[in-house]
Design a protein around this motif. Structure first.
Motif, PDB file in Angstrom:
ATOM      1  N   UNK A  21      50.508  19.623   4.087  1.00  0.00           N
ATOM      2  CA  UNK A  21      50.858  18.873   5.436  1.00  0.00           C
ATOM      3  C   UNK A  21      52.316  19.244   5.747  1.00  0.00           C
ATOM      4  N   UNK A  22      52.739  18.489   7.018  1.00  0.00           N
ATOM      5  CA  UNK A  22      54.100  18.728   7.096  1.00  0.00           C
ATOM      6  C   UNK A  22      55.159  18.119   6.133  1.00  0.00           C
ATOM      7  N   UNK A  23      54.537  16.907   5.662  1.00  0.00           N
ATOM      8  CA  UNK A  23      55.202  16.012   4.826  1.00  0.00           C
ATOM      9  C   UNK A  23      55.529  16.993   3.418  1.00  0.00           C
ATOM     10  N   UNK A  81      48.184  18.571  -5.864  1.00  0.00           N
ATOM     11  CA  UNK A  81      47.778  17.198  -5.770  1.00  0.00           C
ATOM     12  C   UNK A  81      47.844  16.648  -4.272  1.00  0.00           C
ATOM     13  N   UNK A  82      48.913  17.202  -3.497  1.00  0.00           N
ATOM     14  CA  UNK A  82      48.915  16.339  -2.147  1.00  0.00           C
ATOM     15  C   UNK A  82      47.860  16.807  -1.384  1.00  0.00           C
ATOM     16  N   UNK A  83      47.583  18.237  -1.477  1.00  0.00           N
ATOM     17  CA  UNK A  83      46.284  18.759  -0.553  1.00  0.00           C
ATOM     18  C   UNK A  83      45.006  17.967  -0.916  1.00  0.00           C
ATOM     19  N   UNK A  84      44.783  17.674  -2.123  1.00  0.00           N
ATOM     20  CA  UNK A  84      43.683  16.991  -2.413  1.00  0.00           C
ATOM     21  C   UNK A  84      43.623  15.424  -2.194  1.00  0.00           C
ATOM     22  N   UNK A 293      45.536  20.181  11.748  1.00  0.00           N
ATOM     23  CA  UNK A 293      44.582  19.415  11.983  1.00  0.00           C
ATOM     24  C   UNK A 293      43.940  18.889  10.777  1.00  0.00           C
ATOM     25  N   UNK A 294      42.843  18.167  10.876  1.00  0.00           N
ATOM     26  CA  UNK A 294      42.136  17.764   9.679  1.00  0.00           C
ATOM     27  C   UNK A 294      40.736  18.053   9.751  1.00  0.00           C
ATOM     28  N   UNK A 295      39.982  17.427   8.815  1.00  0.00           N
ATOM     29  CA  UNK A 295      38.530  17.759   8.982  1.00  0.00           C
ATOM     30  C   UNK A 295      37.895  16.758  10.152  1.00  0.00           C
TER      31      UNK A 295
END
Ligand code: 5GP
Length: 346
Positions: A21-23, A81-84, A293-295
């Motif tokens: 993500x951007x963050x 960790x962040x992605x999950x 995007x997101x799912x």
């Protein structure tokens, strides 16, 4: 979008680095800036916002920047960790992540990289309501020796005491304009002999000879993109025949395809042709960070463009269960979970 967020979703095509993500990218940029004094891109430059486009070549340059930022094990742990956590908070119940093993001299070996990703997966499954599996990616631009090496690593971790249940297969990705997948067929044959499932990026750009050669082997378990396979989207009857014959689910990534320009508009997406054939399709993000995007948003885009009802969206979630790289028993458990969650959704 609210309904799409509530749906219990399954993500089967997500590249780890492309999912930042951007963050997360901002955190990486800031920590890099503390160490080196160079001009680094702002986070927004590594994501492609709604309405913006970049060529596939430009997207691969973005991956280069991201790889430059991920150069130590602490960072590998944090990004995984962040992605999950982000997928889990988007109500993704089952996630198959994929990543290319990487090494950085004096900092990490490919084995360190893989073990760090696997360790983070185990940790996050304890605290989030999500099941995660890993595919190791073969990058077609890195050559055949690298592919054999990736297979070797996958075999090793598939029988590893602690991690054996986490590795479920191989992905073949990387710049589709580089190399020829036909040369990789011996690696794919060996992978199948070892019980690894295969998700392969096919026909992302027009390449009938290569796509046909790979499909004919009967080794493929799932197709990534498959943009130029259906006769109505620049493919052929023969390609269609093999996809139907082997009943190969297609991992479809709408934003990714439109933003990279391999599909003109969402409404022209090949998803429509496959739905008409009643062929299994799975809605995926590809690189949720890079494509901003997101799912849930991908489900929403799909619903809007193809006028899908809530029931049809539910069906998409259920179809995805069968396409996961899990045992029949695990699929039954996941199907039960999805059905239960769907009941409270409607
Ligand atoms: P990683 O393997 O570093 O976790 O994820 C980024 C890598 O995934 C890229 O360097 C590229 O090899 C692959 N990748 C990500 N998105 C795409 C895509 O849309 N098409 C293809 N062919 N490969 C991709």
């Amino acid at each position: 979008l609210t309904y799409c967020k509530r749906l219990p979703k399954i993500e089967l095509h997500a590249h780890l680095t492309g999912s930042l993500s951007d963050e997360t990218v901002l955190k990486l940029l800031n920590s890099k800036l503390k160490c080196v004094h160079v001009n680094l891109p702002k986070s927004a430059e590594v994501t492609i916002r709604r309405g913006h486009r970049r060529t596939l070549e430009e997207c691969f340059q973005i991956f280069g920047i991201l790889h430059y930022l991920i150069d130590n094990l602490e960072t590998v742990k944090n990004i995984t960790r962040d992605v999950i956590q982000e997928f889990a908070s988007d109500n993704v119940k089952y996630l198959e992540l994929r990543t290319t093993p990487k090494s950085v001299p004096n900092k990490m070996t490919k084995k360190d990289y893989i073990e760090t990703v696997l360790e983070a997966i185990l940790q996050e499954m304890k605290t989030n309501c999500i099941t995660v599996r890993l595919l190791l990616s073969i990058d077609r631009s890195r050559g055949i020796d690298d592919a054999w090496n990736t297979l070797q690593l996958a075999k090793e971790y598939k029988t590893h005491e602690i991690y054996k249940n986490l590795i479920c297969g191989l992905d073949v990705s990387g710049n589709p304009a580089c190399g020829n997948l036909t040369n990789y067929i011996p690696v794919l044959e060996e992978a199948k002999k070892c019980g690894l499932k295969l998700a392969i990026h096919l026909a992302e750009i027009p390449n009938e000879a290569e796509t046909l050669a790979v499909l004919r082997t009967g080794l493929v378990d799932r197709i990534g993109h498959g943009t130029f396979i259906h006769p109505s989207s620049g493919g052929s009857q023969e390609l269609l025949y093999y996809v139907q014959h082997y009943h190969l689910p297609l991992e479809l990534c709408l934003s990714s395809n439109v933003k990279c320009g391999t599909v003109k508009n969402i409404e022209d997406h090949h998803l429509a042709h496959w739905r008409k054939e009643n062929h299994p399709v799975i809605i995926c993000t590809d690189d949720k960070g890079v494509f901003s995007t997101s799912l849930s948003e991908e489900f929403h885009l799909c619903a809007e463009a193809f006028n899908l009802s809530q029931n049809e969206l539910n069906e998409l979630c259920i179809t995805a269960v069968e396409a996961t790289f899990q045992s029949q028993h695990e699929k039954q458990k996941l199907a039960q979970l999805i059905q239960n969650e769907l009941k409270s959704c409607t």
